[in-house]
Scaffold this active site. Structure first.
Site, PDB file in Angstrom:
ATOM      1  N   GLU A  69       0.859  -0.988  -0.051  1.00 46.22           N
ATOM      2  CA  GLU A  69      -0.106  -0.081   0.040  1.00 46.22           C
ATOM      3  C   GLU A  69       1.082   1.248   0.091  1.00 46.22           C
ATOM      4  O   GLU A  69       2.177   1.737   0.409  1.00 46.22           O
ATOM      5  CB  GLU A  69      -1.186  -0.097   0.929  1.00 46.22           C
ATOM      6  N   ASP A 119      -8.450   0.577  -8.236  1.00 46.07           N
ATOM      7  CA  ASP A 119      -9.335   2.285  -8.646  1.00 46.07           C
ATOM      8  C   ASP A 119      -9.287   2.114 -10.541  1.00 46.07           C
ATOM      9  O   ASP A 119      -8.405   1.172 -10.990  1.00 46.07           O
ATOM     10  CB  ASP A 119      -8.849   2.980  -8.614  1.00 46.07           C
ATOM     11  N   TYR A 194     -14.326  -4.309   0.475  1.00 47.04           N
ATOM     12  CA  TYR A 194     -15.401  -3.226  -0.332  1.00 47.04           C
ATOM     13  C   TYR A 194     -16.680  -4.047  -1.127  1.00 47.04           C
ATOM     14  O   TYR A 194     -17.197  -3.432  -1.572  1.00 47.04           O
ATOM     15  CB  TYR A 194     -14.788  -2.461  -2.166  1.00 47.04           C
TER      16      TYR A 194
END
Length: 216
Positions: A69, A119, A194
């Site tokens: 990350e 994304d 998510y």
């Protein structure tokens, strides 16, 4: 994604330096020694708050997991999850950019790459930023054996269709494709944050597995 500033994040990461590996580029070729075994290494690029990589590490103690990350304000949440889980011996986190993979790993060190809810970069001019673009696929292949695999999940149908085409055109073999993962939930499925959020709203979760093939 809007990032919330967490002024305490840097100090917290320093306190848990054994979880977040500093200067990972100096560890290239040494990951077996770091984990203390010869088990395969699986890497999640864009590990977010860490629910997936922590869950996978707990479920599969014979596999070494690395979550990557880029932002302190996000990876600190993953560190908290690791601490709360008891700090699995087969899990490490890296504060790094996915583009740095070839600096961090040698060829063949990574057996599998996970891409979860990346994304989508929906505008055509941003296609090269998608983590399944050919340039990223080449990057992953550079640190994997000939039969290395990518496992990919998303709620974005456009990104999923793009990824199917990109991987096929790259010469990868599609092993498993699901247009609604939760319609027949696999017993070994570990959900991301998510994934829980979107599936609770009734949105389908798209998933694929693909394998690199020798270009010889």
């Amino acid at each position: 994604m809007r990032l919330r500033h967490k002024p305490w994040a840097k100090d917290y990461l320093e306190e848990h330096a054994g979880i977040v590996i500093k200067e990972p580029e100096t560890k290239s070729g040494k990951w077996s020694a770091i984990f203390g075994n010869e088990n395969p290494v699986h890497v999640e690029v864009g590990t977010g708050k860490g629910q997936f990589v922590v869950g996978m590490a707990l479920a599969n103690p014979d596999i070494n997991y690395i979550g990557i990350e880029h932002f302190d304000s996000i990876i600190v949440s993953a560190v908290e999850k690791v601490v709360d889980s008891g700090i699995p011996a087969n899990l490490r986190l890296l504060r790094a950019n996915g583009k740095e993979l070839t600096d961090i790993f040698e060829k063949g060190e990574v057996a599998r790459v996970y891409l979860n809810f990346s994304d989508p970069w929906p505008k055509s001019r941003h296609a090269k930023r998608r983590l399944t673009h050919g340039e990223f696929l080449s990057l992953y292949q550079s640190v994997m054996p000939e039969d290395g695999e990518i496992h990919f999940k998303t709620d974005n149908r456009g990104l999923f269709e793009y990824s199917l085409v990109a991987m096929s055109e790259y010469g990868m073999r599609l092993l498993d494709v699901s247009l609604d993962l939760h319609a027949e939930m696999p017993e070994d499925n570990v959900m991301t944050e998510y994934e829980e959020k979107f599936s609770a709203k009734g949105q389908p979760i798209y998933r694929l597995e693909a394998r690199f093939m020798s270009k010889a």
